[in-house]
Design an enzyme around this catalytic site. Sequence first.
Site, mmCIF file in Angstrom:
data_model
loop_
_atom_site.group_PDB
_atom_site.id
_atom_site.type_symbol
_atom_site.label_atom_id
_atom_site.label_comp_id
_atom_site.label_asym_id
_atom_site.label_seq_id
_atom_site.Cartn_x
_atom_site.Cartn_y
_atom_site.Cartn_z
ATOM 1 N N GLY A 172 -14.209 7.209 -27.149
ATOM 2 C CA GLY A 172 -13.732 5.637 -26.872
ATOM 3 C C GLY A 172 -12.945 5.594 -25.495
ATOM 4 C CG HIS A 212 11.117 22.339 -6.522
ATOM 5 N ND1 HIS A 212 10.947 21.520 -7.319
ATOM 6 C CD2 HIS A 212 11.417 21.748 -4.830
ATOM 7 C CE1 HIS A 212 11.447 19.840 -6.387
ATOM 8 N NE2 HIS A 212 11.482 21.309 -5.288
ATOM 9 C CG MET A 243 -13.567 16.547 -36.909
ATOM 10 S SD MET A 243 -15.101 15.577 -37.423
ATOM 11 C CE MET A 243 -15.073 15.710 -39.397
ATOM 12 N N GLY A 246 -24.379 26.414 -28.649
ATOM 13 C CA GLY A 246 -23.115 25.242 -27.833
ATOM 14 C C GLY A 246 -22.650 24.390 -28.624
ATOM 15 N N GLY A 279 -13.545 1.300 -32.079
ATOM 16 C CA GLY A 279 -12.957 2.516 -31.805
ATOM 17 C C GLY A 279 -12.081 2.903 -30.311
ATOM 18 C CE LYS A 303 -13.695 16.216 -22.294
ATOM 19 N NZ LYS A 303 -13.370 15.804 -23.571
#
Length: 468
Positions: free
Chosen positions: A187, A447, A321, A38, A182, A50
């Site tokens: 960051g 909607h 990247m 991975g 950064g 995440k």
Amino acid sequence: MAYDLIVIGSGPGGYVCAIKAAQLGLKVAVVEKRATYGGTCLNVGCIPSKALLHASETYSHAAHGMEALGIDGVKPTLNLPKMMAHKDATVKSNVDGVAFLFKKNKIDGIQGTGKVLGAGKVSVTSDKGEEQVLETKNIVIATGSDVAGIPGVSVDIDETIIVSSTGGIALEKVPGHLIVVGGGVIGLELGSVWARLGAKVTVVEYLDTILGGMDGDVSKQFQRMLAKQGMDFKLGAKVTGVEKAGSGAKVTFEPVKGGDATTIDADVVLIATGRKPYTEGLGLKEAGVALDNRGRVEIDNHFQTNVPGIYALGDVVRGPMLAHKAEDEGVAVAEILAGQAGHVNYDVIPGVVYTQPEVASVGKTEEELKAAGIAYKAGKFPFTANGRARAMLATDGFVKVLADKETDRVLGVHIVGFGAGEMIHEAAVLMEFGGSSEDLGRTCHAHPTMSEAVKEAALATFFKPIHM
Ligand code: NAI
């Protein structure tokens, strides 16, 4: 036994290439030096970050976002080890998933460090130092990237006090003050995680804007939102020194335009100043594989290096990247090796920053269109005018559609808002098919949804929005 394909590196580019090639009937092996498959993305990058972004957002929402919805008395307490365990379990299920898919597709996973000995030959050295040489018709280099560090500044990244993204997703406690060097994607994502969990976060960025390269409107408004969430920004500031001091660290920066240097203290410093292609120890020089002036493996339009039979893809070659760019390249290379026409449309690669709200973008920014001298029209629609966003108290942000002035073909879509990373894909599909803002504006949208703002921004581009 000779393989049709040996892939070196099992990140999203490498493992997807291997699976696709096996699906197309090739005999495939993947060489990976980590204990799990991975690559950076699944082990220490996209996936674990995440998990932490979701968990920290839920915590912050529970702490601050409930009363406005009529839910009183929610006082969450942070259990950081348990949050980290959730992150680790997420990683495990993903890396195990890749191992399962390798088995299912009869791909040989070979643990060890791969080295290219020349066309058709790869050596693999195991952790125990045992070397074997494998023969193959084709080689794919998918070794990814590594932390670039700060150009011209010597920084001792110990992954505890001075951390890269790897240490930044594994802190044992919430730092009192986190300095992020950064203001790019890493960051801001990891800065958000720790800010939500209670850290004071200061972002020091060289450019005058965060998320350099994103649409100017987006980065300006997004910075205001992050500042409202408590993040502090030092822009136009060049970091010239990062060193440990006592139990923490000191960061020194000076105005890019010139002036006096400032030094500030931090408990933890996150170095997020970019990544560089990873080619160390691969034997490319000896094998005669050419690199470009930025250390990337040089490839032609069919992903082949200057040595026939040796291909490369993902972070180790030109282009953004991004895991999904690498995955698509993996599919294209596998198709080319199987005699099909593999292709990646680099004009339609979405980019997502998984903060809250999210930032998502596909195609050209307004600045890029201006610089290229392309006549365009822009339509914008704010989430404050979207019913679903009001119902969810998620009115921060907007959708911006950019279309060719003459033909109305959509050239770029930029979204800041809750769920932007999901919404961007209708724009990507539209652009893949060469659609116009009128096509998008005339497509029926359910909607009430946040996605109606995409339709309204498209309406604003070719004529007028309804709800504004
Ligand atoms: P980046 O290139 O996005 O941002 C680095 C920032 O550091 C730039 O804004 C640059 O101006 C600044 N910088 C450089 N030297 C500096 C100095 N001396 N002082 C102050 N600022 C300085 O790199 P980042 O965030 O490290 O990410 C690396 C790669 O990983 C990127 O290509 C990114 O696209 C990818 N990534 C993508 C994610 C996503 O798609 N959600 C998530 C995480 C990473």
